[in-house]
Design a protein around this motif. Structure first.
Motif, short mmCIF file in Angstrom:
data_model
loop_
_atom_site.label_atom_id
_atom_site.label_comp_id
_atom_site.label_asym_id
_atom_site.label_seq_id
_atom_site.Cartn_x
_atom_site.Cartn_y
_atom_site.Cartn_z
N LEU A 177 -6.40 0.99 -3.55
CA LEU A 177 -5.35 0.20 -2.89
C LEU A 177 -3.94 0.78 -3.08
N PRO A 178 -3.56 1.16 -4.34
CA PRO A 178 -2.19 1.69 -4.47
C PRO A 178 -1.94 2.93 -3.62
N GLN A 179 -2.97 3.76 -3.41
CA GLN A 179 -2.77 4.95 -2.57
C GLN A 179 -2.73 4.59 -1.09
N ALA A 180 -3.45 3.53 -0.73
CA ALA A 180 -3.43 3.09 0.68
C ALA A 180 -2.10 2.46 1.05
N LYS A 181 -1.40 1.99 0.03
CA LYS A 181 -0.20 1.18 0.28
C LYS A 181 1.11 1.82 -0.13
N VAL A 182 1.07 2.69 -1.14
CA VAL A 182 2.34 3.16 -1.75
C VAL A 182 2.46 4.67 -1.62
N TYR A 183 3.45 5.12 -0.87
CA TYR A 183 3.74 6.55 -0.71
C TYR A 183 5.14 6.63 -0.09
N ASP A 184 5.65 7.82 0.15
CA ASP A 184 7.00 7.92 0.72
C ASP A 184 7.06 7.26 2.10
N ASP A 185 8.11 6.51 2.35
CA ASP A 185 8.35 5.87 3.66
C ASP A 185 7.22 4.93 4.08
N CYS A 186 6.64 4.25 3.10
CA CYS A 186 5.48 3.37 3.36
C CYS A 186 5.89 1.94 3.70
N CYS A 187 7.18 1.65 3.61
CA CYS A 187 7.61 0.26 3.71
C CYS A 187 8.84 0.18 4.61
#
Ligand code: DO4
Ligand code: MG
Length: 290
Positions: A177-187
């Motif tokens: 989940l953290p990789q599916a959700k958190v990365y550069d420009d993810c939000c």
């Protein structure tokens, strides 16, 4: 009730970062250019609308065209709640055989799913590019009402959020989940923060998502915050258990719109999310190839 009072963070023509009030024709840059006020200081004050009123006595109006919008966060962490609508539960159960019962159970459980989504440098503002990961082939935007809180966990504002999600990574194994959700420009967040005291009825605001590809609408969906299975106070209460946020915190409240499983975002798609009186957050999708 007066009009929604919207605070924005902008980069001015002389490349300074300033906080302003967004008006129909102009932006009023608040305070003194030599000692700019931060969003954090305003949100942390005893009464943000009163502080804004005082700062407006000494503001500089500039045209919209002369500034670029930045994400409406400076020091705050961004957290997210998940599986707060039945549509999110059913979409997740479809995408992951292994974890189907986890999603079913968390929807019913007193304890909600909460995860850290982003720090300010991972966030893009209105008009900036939002990203899909290079190692993912199935991606969706998640349109989410986002609560803005001060360090005392008081809701002082609202903004529109896009919790970008890689469904193939999340579906392969829930531990990803953290990789599916958190990365550069993810939000995506914005366009600004509407101060809570200037609006009413957040519990029943409409939420609309539109996705365009080469100028053609390829997805549209709507829901309403009143479909959410949890209250704002409940989510904030769980977030604050044994957990302090000295810089304040934003909480994305989960998605009630998920496109069907045969849909994925592609590079150059335009994603627009509108929530009640908060305005529209529009971002172009990019996928790097380096
Ligand atoms: O459990 C996965 C994430 C759920 C989520 O982000 C949502 O429901 O909005
Ligand atoms: Mg989400």
């Amino acid at each position: 009730m007066s009009n929604p009072l919207t605070l924005v963070r902008v980069r001015t023509a002389d490349t300074a970062i300033r906080v302003g009030v967004w008006l129909d024709q102009q932006v009023e840059l608040l305070g003194d250019a030599s000692k700019p006020v931060s969003l954090f200081e305003i949100l942390e004050s005893e009464s943000p609308p009163r502080m804004v009123d005082e700062l407006r006595q000494n503001s500089t109006p500039v045209d919209h065209e002369s500034v670029a919008l930045l994400p409406p966060v400076d020091r705050q962490e961004i957290w997210a709640a998940g599986v707060t609508y039945t549509r999110s539960k059913s979409a997740r159960m479809e995408e992951s055989e292994a974890a189907a019962s986890c999603y079913d159970r968390v929807y019913e459980s007193p304890r909600p799913e909460l995860f850290m989504k982003a720090t300010p440098h991972r966030v893009v503002g209105n008009g900036q590019e939002i990203r899909i990961r290079q190692d993912s082939k199935w991606n969706v935007p998640e349109p989410e009402l986002t609560l803005v809180m001060n360090s005392g966990l008081k809701i002082v504002g609202y903004t529109v959020g896009n919790d970008m999600s890689s469904r193939d990574i999340e579906g392969e194994n829930p531990l990803y989940l953290p990789q599916a959700k958190v990365y550069d420009d993810c939000c995506g967040l914005g366009p600004g923060i509407v101060l809570a005291e200037s609006v009413t009825g957040a519990e029943s605001w409409p939420v609309d998502l539109k996705i365009e590809r080469n100028g053609v609408r390829v997805f549209e969906g709507s829901t309403n915050i009143d479909q959410m299975a949890r209250t704002f106070d409940e989510l904030v209460g769980w977030l604050g258990r044994d957990h302090s946020f000295p810089e304040g915190v934003l909480l994305m409240t989960g998605t009630g719109i998920v496109p069907d499983s045969d849909f994925t975002l592609l590079a150059n798609d335009m994603v627009s999310i509108t929530i009640g009186p908060l305005g529209t957050l529009t971002n172009k999708v990019v996928q790097r190839s380096d």
